[in-house]
Scaffold this motif. Structure first.
Motif, PDB file in Angstrom:
ATOM      1  N   LEU A   1       0.858  -1.189   0.000  1.00  0.00           N
ATOM      2  CA  LEU A   1       0.000   0.000   0.000  1.00  0.00           C
ATOM      3  C   LEU A   1       0.895   1.241   0.000  1.00  0.00           C
ATOM      4  CD1 LEU A   1      -2.141  -1.706   2.636  1.00  0.00           C
ATOM      5  CD2 LEU A   1      -3.237  -0.706   0.606  1.00  0.00           C
ATOM      6  N   ASP A   2       1.240   1.704  -1.190  1.00  0.00           N
ATOM      7  CA  ASP A   2       2.137   2.846  -1.328  1.00  0.00           C
ATOM      8  C   ASP A   2       1.326   4.130  -1.213  1.00  0.00           C
ATOM      9  OD1 ASP A   2       3.974   4.812  -2.127  1.00  0.00           O
ATOM     10  OD2 ASP A   2       5.013   3.411  -3.451  1.00  0.00           O
ATOM     11  N   LEU A   3       1.629   4.930  -0.187  1.00  0.00           N
ATOM     12  CA  LEU A   3       0.864   6.154   0.027  1.00  0.00           C
ATOM     13  C   LEU A   3       1.115   7.205  -1.044  1.00  0.00           C
ATOM     14  CD1 LEU A   3       1.378   5.286   3.436  1.00  0.00           C
ATOM     15  CD2 LEU A   3      -0.509   6.902   3.292  1.00  0.00           C
ATOM     16  N   MET A   4       2.238   7.118  -1.751  1.00  0.00           N
ATOM     17  CA  MET A   4       2.451   8.041  -2.864  1.00  0.00           C
ATOM     18  C   MET A   4       1.460   7.755  -3.985  1.00  0.00           C
ATOM     19  SD  MET A   4       4.638  10.163  -1.867  1.00  0.00           S
ATOM     20  CE  MET A   4       4.753  11.050  -3.418  1.00  0.00           C
ATOM     21  N   GLU A   5       1.142   6.490  -4.190  1.00  0.00           N
ATOM     22  CA  GLU A   5       0.142   6.144  -5.198  1.00  0.00           C
ATOM     23  C   GLU A   5      -1.227   6.683  -4.799  1.00  0.00           C
ATOM     24  OE1 GLU A   5       0.143   1.969  -5.826  1.00  0.00           O
ATOM     25  OE2 GLU A   5       2.195   1.901  -6.590  1.00  0.00           O
ATOM     26  N   LEU A   6      -1.562   6.535  -3.530  1.00  0.00           N
ATOM     27  CA  LEU A   6      -2.859   7.034  -3.069  1.00  0.00           C
ATOM     28  C   LEU A   6      -2.910   8.552  -3.202  1.00  0.00           C
ATOM     29  CD1 LEU A   6      -5.603   6.389  -1.840  1.00  0.00           C
ATOM     30  CD2 LEU A   6      -4.546   6.595   0.436  1.00  0.00           C
ATOM     31  N   PHE A   7      -1.813   9.237  -2.857  1.00  0.00           N
ATOM     32  CA  PHE A   7      -1.788  10.697  -2.984  1.00  0.00           C
ATOM     33  C   PHE A   7      -1.946  11.099  -4.444  1.00  0.00           C
ATOM     34  CE2 PHE A   7       0.106  14.820  -3.657  1.00  0.00           C
ATOM     35  CZ  PHE A   7      -0.377  15.561  -2.591  1.00  0.00           C
ATOM     36  N   ALA A   8      -1.221  10.423  -5.357  1.00  0.00           N
ATOM     37  CA  ALA A   8      -1.294  10.772  -6.775  1.00  0.00           C
ATOM     38  C   ALA A   8      -2.687  10.546  -7.335  1.00  0.00           C
ATOM     39  CB  ALA A   8      -0.266   9.960  -7.563  1.00  0.00           C
ATOM     40  N   PHE A   9      -3.409   9.602  -6.759  1.00  0.00           N
ATOM     41  CA  PHE A   9      -4.789   9.371  -7.200  1.00  0.00           C
ATOM     42  C   PHE A   9      -5.726  10.433  -6.648  1.00  0.00           C
ATOM     43  CE2 PHE A   9      -9.036   7.697  -6.996  1.00  0.00           C
ATOM     44  CZ  PHE A   9      -9.191   7.034  -8.204  1.00  0.00           C
ATOM     45  N   VAL A  10      -5.615  10.720  -5.366  1.00  0.00           N
ATOM     46  CA  VAL A  10      -6.552  11.647  -4.719  1.00  0.00           C
ATOM     47  C   VAL A  10      -6.248  13.094  -5.075  1.00  0.00           C
ATOM     48  CG1 VAL A  10      -7.464  12.437  -2.493  1.00  0.00           C
ATOM     49  CG2 VAL A  10      -6.863  10.030  -2.813  1.00  0.00           C
ATOM     50  N   HIS A  11      -4.965  13.437  -5.180  1.00  0.00           N
ATOM     51  CA  HIS A  11      -4.551  14.813  -5.466  1.00  0.00           C
ATOM     52  C   HIS A  11      -3.651  14.845  -6.710  1.00  0.00           C
ATOM     53  CE1 HIS A  11      -6.134  16.003  -1.548  1.00  0.00           C
ATOM     54  NE2 HIS A  11      -5.443  15.027  -0.991  1.00  0.00           N
ATOM     55  N   PRO A  12      -4.190  14.514  -7.864  1.00  0.00           N
ATOM     56  CA  PRO A  12      -3.348  14.410  -9.059  1.00  0.00           C
ATOM     57  C   PRO A  12      -2.739  15.746  -9.465  1.00  0.00           C
ATOM     58  CG  PRO A  12      -5.672  14.338  -9.654  1.00  0.00           C
ATOM     59  CD  PRO A  12      -5.613  14.238  -8.165  1.00  0.00           C
ATOM     60  N   ALA A  13      -1.513  15.679  -9.987  1.00  0.00           N
ATOM     61  CA  ALA A  13      -0.778  16.839 -10.495  1.00  0.00           C
ATOM     62  C   ALA A  13      -0.426  17.838  -9.399  1.00  0.00           C
ATOM     63  CB  ALA A  13      -1.541  17.545 -11.621  1.00  0.00           C
ATOM     64  N   GLN A  14      -0.473  17.404  -8.135  1.00  0.00           N
ATOM     65  CA  GLN A  14      -0.062  18.257  -7.030  1.00  0.00           C
ATOM     66  C   GLN A  14       1.280  17.765  -6.490  1.00  0.00           C
ATOM     67  OE1 GLN A  14      -2.974  19.217  -4.042  1.00  0.00           O
ATOM     68  NE2 GLN A  14      -4.671  19.153  -5.497  1.00  0.00           N
ATOM     69  N   THR A  15       2.084  18.695  -6.010  1.00  0.00           N
ATOM     70  CA  THR A  15       3.432  18.372  -5.562  1.00  0.00           C
ATOM     71  C   THR A  15       3.409  17.664  -4.219  1.00  0.00           C
ATOM     72  OG1 THR A  15       4.334  20.291  -6.707  1.00  0.00           O
ATOM     73  CG2 THR A  15       5.675  19.339  -4.964  1.00  0.00           C
ATOM     74  N   CYS A  16       4.214  16.604  -4.122  1.00  0.00           N
ATOM     75  CA  CYS A  16       4.377  15.892  -2.856  1.00  0.00           C
ATOM     76  C   CYS A  16       5.726  15.194  -2.888  1.00  0.00           C
ATOM     77  CB  CYS A  16       3.263  14.880  -2.643  1.00  0.00           C
ATOM     78  SG  CYS A  16       3.429  13.926  -1.111  1.00  0.00           S
ATOM     79  N   LEU A  17       6.613  15.544  -1.979  1.00  0.00           N
ATOM     80  CA  LEU A  17       7.896  14.863  -1.910  1.00  0.00           C
ATOM     81  C   LEU A  17       7.691  13.442  -1.396  1.00  0.00           C
ATOM     82  CD1 LEU A  17      10.234  17.620  -0.418  1.00  0.00           C
ATOM     83  CD2 LEU A  17       9.974  16.930  -2.798  1.00  0.00           C
ATOM     84  N   PRO A  18       8.378  12.461  -1.972  1.00  0.00           N
ATOM     85  CA  PRO A  18       8.141  11.058  -1.611  1.00  0.00           C
ATOM     86  C   PRO A  18       8.829  10.632  -0.322  1.00  0.00           C
ATOM     87  CG  PRO A  18       9.794  11.182  -3.325  1.00  0.00           C
ATOM     88  CD  PRO A  18       9.322  12.591  -3.091  1.00  0.00           C
ATOM     89  N   THR A  19       8.550  11.339   0.761  1.00  0.00           N
ATOM     90  CA  THR A  19       9.043  11.018   2.098  1.00  0.00           C
ATOM     91  C   THR A  19       7.896  11.222   3.080  1.00  0.00           C
ATOM     92  OG1 THR A  19       9.723  13.300   2.575  1.00  0.00           O
ATOM     93  CG2 THR A  19      11.354  11.861   1.502  1.00  0.00           C
ATOM     94  N   PRO A  20       7.964  10.625   4.275  1.00  0.00           N
ATOM     95  CA  PRO A  20       6.896  10.881   5.255  1.00  0.00           C
ATOM     96  C   PRO A  20       6.700  12.367   5.531  1.00  0.00           C
ATOM     97  CG  PRO A  20       8.208   8.994   5.946  1.00  0.00           C
ATOM     98  CD  PRO A  20       8.903   9.589   4.749  1.00  0.00           C
TER      99      PRO A  20
END
Length: 970
Positions: free
Chosen positions: A88-107
């Motif tokens: 369950l990769d939370l970066m995948e969930l973030f990219a789905f819920v908030h597409p095209a928004q910036t998020c560094l791949p760290t906690p």
């Protein structure tokens, strides 16, 4: 077999939140030797050793942030399997819920993007992951969420494809799926139905020629900076000097060129936006702002928000423009989406679908596309399979033509006031314009020849009349790439594929020339015969599997036989065949058989060019003969096809034939030729012949500068100041040679603005004299202790990747045990821009990198307070450098390049008046004559490692150094 995650699908917001999976959340621990901290669904906290943590990741559903990256940090050098689809990769969930928004791949990056607290300890962060997951799943239930029905359809298809988050996401969106509870038919990835269409607009009138005065530029600068901004004299002077590039031209071929060296901290970005924006608005014209790095493109995009605070106005008047290979191709995506719907790569394609709908411009390389997702696409097609980098575009024959991101960007750029591009794009367009003109001998790479001139920039020289080249110190290298040629296996095989298609290769899409133009030349007997002849002639070029055949000593066809002999010559003449690095050799004298093979390949290329030219001529004849009857769509396709053929016939093939001919005569004096065998991690991937200009600024000046009306070239590192030169107006000869200004009939104007910083107080420079540069253990120990002394915020720069990796392996564990996260280019599974973003965001992080990091880092404040160079960055002594060294001053040329590299690296250290920093060279061989790269008045201390560590700690903690007086940099 890995377990499938189970979800609470009741919809209740219990302790875990709605639809939260019954799985542990895990983050790397800070324990000696690696491991992880895990928090179970019941809130139980466990500390796991690396073996146990990796076992759970391999077998159980676990919540991670960027699974591959996190697993590597948990493993700490141990072997492990890449996390599977059950994770369950939370970066995948973030990219789905908030597409095209910036998020560094760290906690920390995830917490920051969601507006929640990350916590200080690994335990806090593991707990935060569950909170983050609950928040994102709850967001999906919000009826105000845009495109919920589309999101639900996509999630359903992703869940069918085995997405670990799928059941919970579908449950959260179930009400948006309608009565059936699933998408109708095969819908889910068909985002092309929901994208807006672009519209054609009439041509823009030519721009005016009204100037911008220095006073007006200064006033505009003050307006953009705002009333609360600090008034910087140097920045205002820079804006005034930049305005001279926007004066009207007095004679053709005599552009207004300004070369301006603006030291770090001047604020040159907004300084040149001020006069550029005034000129563009006043004259209804376009100014092209060209950069070398993606980082500066992003910075420019942010600065343009000051000029255009209204997002709608900014979208209309400011455009980021790149080559077509950067943008998502909807036709490629649709083909892969069909494949994903049948069970292949549904998760990756679904995330791309979500991004594409929300993306600002469809830019997959440096835009709003999640950089970490590129690696996820590797199992599907890779990012390159979703972009059009093969010259395959069918234009109006494409069903998605009116929704194409590339075509939209091209049309926006034609009417924009400001276009932010890159040196490669601008020079590629110029190279094509030059090569398509009367001069046909200029070398151009296949990638450039494959590009469509209309695609790369607005047609017509008027649209490319005003330029700002920021990062101008890279013009020489950018021109070197744009105005060069390569006759290699990959290049020639690419031409064959462009003509003959994929030739039955499974899993590869390739539209050959017959598919692209066959219907356009139907019933034209001459053109059809030419098409058959071209398909036959292209068989002489390297076919799929050519590398294996050459390695086995069984080449087929003229192209492969030539390459086999090139490889033989390189291996015979190279000094170190056992090296894992690329090899090269002079072209003369040739090994037996090479001349005959070159002649055979030349004949094959000649036989190929004639039918291609005939097809282009017949297409143009039809355009003329049937002008009254052809519809617009067909005309566009025919014109594009004819121009694509022309570029290969008039640019690419003549360039290759000229190179082959020189093997029987002599290389033209302006060029350098050589053979190479290219290796990647010790494996041979390509081989061939190269041709570069000795001075690539000659074609740059001819193709870009002379036709322009006004050009500003700026950087913090244009001039090379020698030790004996005491005045600030020295060093301009180097700047003019490296930028092409020395080739202009009218001299360029010069401007210099010194950095506003007090370097004597803000910086310490140490040359460590007792670390053996050949002992990697000593080098690693030095990095470890210096980074500890700085408490993080340290950047380690290397001149070789293998030394970077060796040092990383030795210091990663002790640094992380000390609470200092260590990131590394060429080690971590993240792109350079993302690594730099993480480094910037984490005050106690350390980063190791090579040239791309040295030139692309912009980290103001305390996040960068130490730079450590492993060795003096001398230029690589290859064949091309050898030729240029002879032309540009021999040893002085080496010194110049090295000083400029040191100067560029040093410029990363101090970005604000409140910054403090230490610059350290672990190479006692750094000669005094190179220290003029550093600011005047700054003392260069040659000390032992222990003293450098102690004084760095003292200085960075706010104390004053207690070093004996030493000679300051002149």
């Amino acid at each position: 077999m890995p377990q499938i995650p189970s979800f609470d699908s009741s919809g209740s917001a219990g302790a875990g939140g709605p639809f939260l999976p019954d799985a542990a959340a895990m983050v790397p621990s800070r324990a000696r030797g690696g491991g992880a901290i895990a928090v179970s669904a019941d809130g139980e906290i466990e500390e796991l050793g690396p073996e146990e943590a990796l076992r759970r990741i391999e077998r159980e559903p676990v919540m991670l942030v960027h699974a591959g990256f996190t697993a590597r940090r948990i493993a700490r050098g141990r072997q492990f399997r890449e996390p599977g689809p059950h994770i369950l990769d939370l970066m995948e969930l973030f990219a789905f819920v908030h597409p095209a928004q910036t998020c560094l791949p760290t906690p920390e990056g995830l917490a920051r993007a969601l507006g929640i607290e990350a916590g200080e300890t690994p335990e806090d962060q593991a707990l935060m992951l569950r909170e983050a997951a609950a928040q994102m799943l709850a967001t999906l239930q919000n009826l105000a969420l845009p495109d919920r029905p589309s999101a639900a359809r996509t999630a359903y298809r992703m869940a069918e494809g085995g997405w670990a988050w799928g059941p919970g996401v579908v449950a959260a969106l179930r009400d948006a799926l309608g009565r059936e509870g699933k998408p109708p038919g095969s819908r889910g990835f068909d985002i092309w139905n929901e994208l807006p269409e672009w519209e054609e607009r009439g041509p823009r009138p030519p721009a005016g020629s009204m100037p911008v005065s220095e006073a007006e530029a200064r006033a505009q600068l003050a307006l953009l900076a705002g009333d609360d901004a600090e008034r910087r004299t140097g920045q205002a002077d820079f804006a005034g000097a930049a305005s001279l590039a926007f004066a009207p031209r007095d004679a053709a071929g005599a552009p207004n060129v300004v070369i301006a060296e603006a030291g770090t901290g001047i604020g040159k970005t907004i300084g040149y936006i001020a006069p550029a924006s005034l000129w563009a608005a006043r004259n209804k014209g376009t100014v092209w702002l060209s950069t070398y790095t993606k980082n500066l493109q992003r910075q420019l995009d942010q600065e343009l928000s000051r000029l255009y605070p209204d997002p709608a106005e900014k979208a209309e008047k400011a455009v980021i423009r790149k080559g077509r290979e950067n943008y998502l191709c909807m036709l490629n995506f649709a083909e892969l989406a069909d494949r994903a719907a049948m069970g292949g790569g549904a998760v990756a394609i679904g995330l791309v679908a979500r991004w594409a709908k929300a993306s600002r411009d469809g830019d997959m390389v440096g835009g709003d596309f999640p950089a970490w997702l590129a690696a996820r696409l590797g199992g599907v097609t890779g990012r390159t399979g979703l972009t059009d980098r093969r010259g395959e575009c069918v234009y109006t024959a494409c069903p998605y033509y009116k929704k194409c991101f590339i075509e939209r960007a091209i049309r926006k750029a034609r009417r924009a006031e400001i276009v932010v591009a890159n040196h490669a794009l601008v020079m590629r367009q110029a190279a094509l314009d030059q090569a398509m003109g009367p001069v046909a001998h200029r070398p151009v790479k296949a990638a450039e020849a494959a590009g469509n001139a209309e695609d790369e920039a607005p047609s017509g020289r008027e649209a490319l009349a005003r330029f700002v080249f920021d990062e101008g110190h890279h013009i020489f290298d950018a021109a070197d790439g744009a105005f060069s040629a390569t006759l290699s296996g990959l290049e020639t095989a690419e031409l064959r594929r462009w003509i003959r298609g994929a030739e039955g290769q499974r899993g590869r899409r390739g539209r050959g020339i017959e598919e692209r133009v066959g219907d356009l030349i139907a019933e034209d007997k001459l053109a059809e015969e030419a098409l058959a002849a071209a398909l036959s002639a292209a068989a002489a070029l390297p076919a799929p599997g050519w590398t294996a055949r050459i390695h086995d000593g069984a080449p087929r066809g003229a192209g492969e036989k030539f390459l086999a002999l090139v490889r033989q010559q390189v291996h015979a003449r190279a000094e170190d065949n056992d090296s894992p690095f690329s090899l090269e050799a002079e072209t003369m004298p040739p090994v037996p058989g090479l001349m005959e093979a070159a002649a055979a390949l030349d004949d094959a290329l000649k036989r190929l060019a004639a039918p291609l030219q005939l097809i282009a001529d017949r297409l143009r004849a039809r355009l003329d003969d049937e002008a009254e009857d052809l519809d617009t769509s067909t005309r566009i396709r025919m014109d594009a096809a004819a121009r694509g053929l022309d570029r290969r016939v008039r640019i690419l093939i003549p360039s290759w034939r000229s190179m082959l001919a020189s093997l029987n005569a002599a290389t033209p004096e302006a060029f350098v030729d050589w053979f190479s065998v290219e290796r990647l991690y010790g494996r041979e991937i390509d081989m061939g012949m190269h041709r570069h200009w000795r001075d690539p600024t000659i074609p740059f000046a001819d193709a870009v500068l002379e036709p322009a009306h006004g050009v500003l070239i700026t950087s913090a590192t244009l001039r090379d100041r020698l030790v004996e030169e005491a005045e600030d107006d020295e060093g301009w000869e180097t700047a003019e040679i490296r930028t092409g200004a020395s080739h202009l009939a009218v001299p360029a104007r010069r401007a210099f603005m010194a950095s506003p910083f007090d370097y004597e107080k803000q910086v310490r420079i140490f040359v460590v004299r007792d670390v053996s540069r050949t002992d990697i253990n000593q080098v690693a120990s030095a990095y470890r202790e210096l980074f500890r002394a700085a408490g993080g915020g340290a950047l380690g720069l290397f001149t070789a990747i293998h030394r970077l990796r060796a040092v990383h392996e030795r210091i990663v564990t002790p640094l992380e045990e000390a609470g200092l996260e260590l990131y590394a280019q060429h080690v971590d599974a993240l792109d350079t821009a993302t690594l730099v973003d993480i480094f910037r965001a984490e005050r106690h992080a350390c980063l190791l990198g090579t040239d791309a990091v040295r030139d692309g880092v912009d980290v103001p404040g305390d996040s960068l307070r130490m730079i450590v160079f492993d060795r003096v960055p001398w230029p690589r002594p290859d064949i091309l450098h050898k030729a240029r060294r002879e032309q540009f001053g021999k040893a002085r040329y080496d010194d110049m390049l090295t000083r400029l590299r040191l100067k560029q690296a040093f410029g990363r250290l101090i970005r604000r008046a409140t910054d403090r920093g230490v610059f350290i060279a672990l190479d006692a061989r750094l000669p005094t004559r190179l220290t003029s790269a550093f600011p005047r008045g700054v003392t260069v201390h040659r000390v032992g490692l222990a003293e450098a560590i102690d004084e760095s700690r003292r200085f960075l903690s706010g104390g004053e150094a207690e070093l004996a007086p030493a000679k300051a940099t002149p």
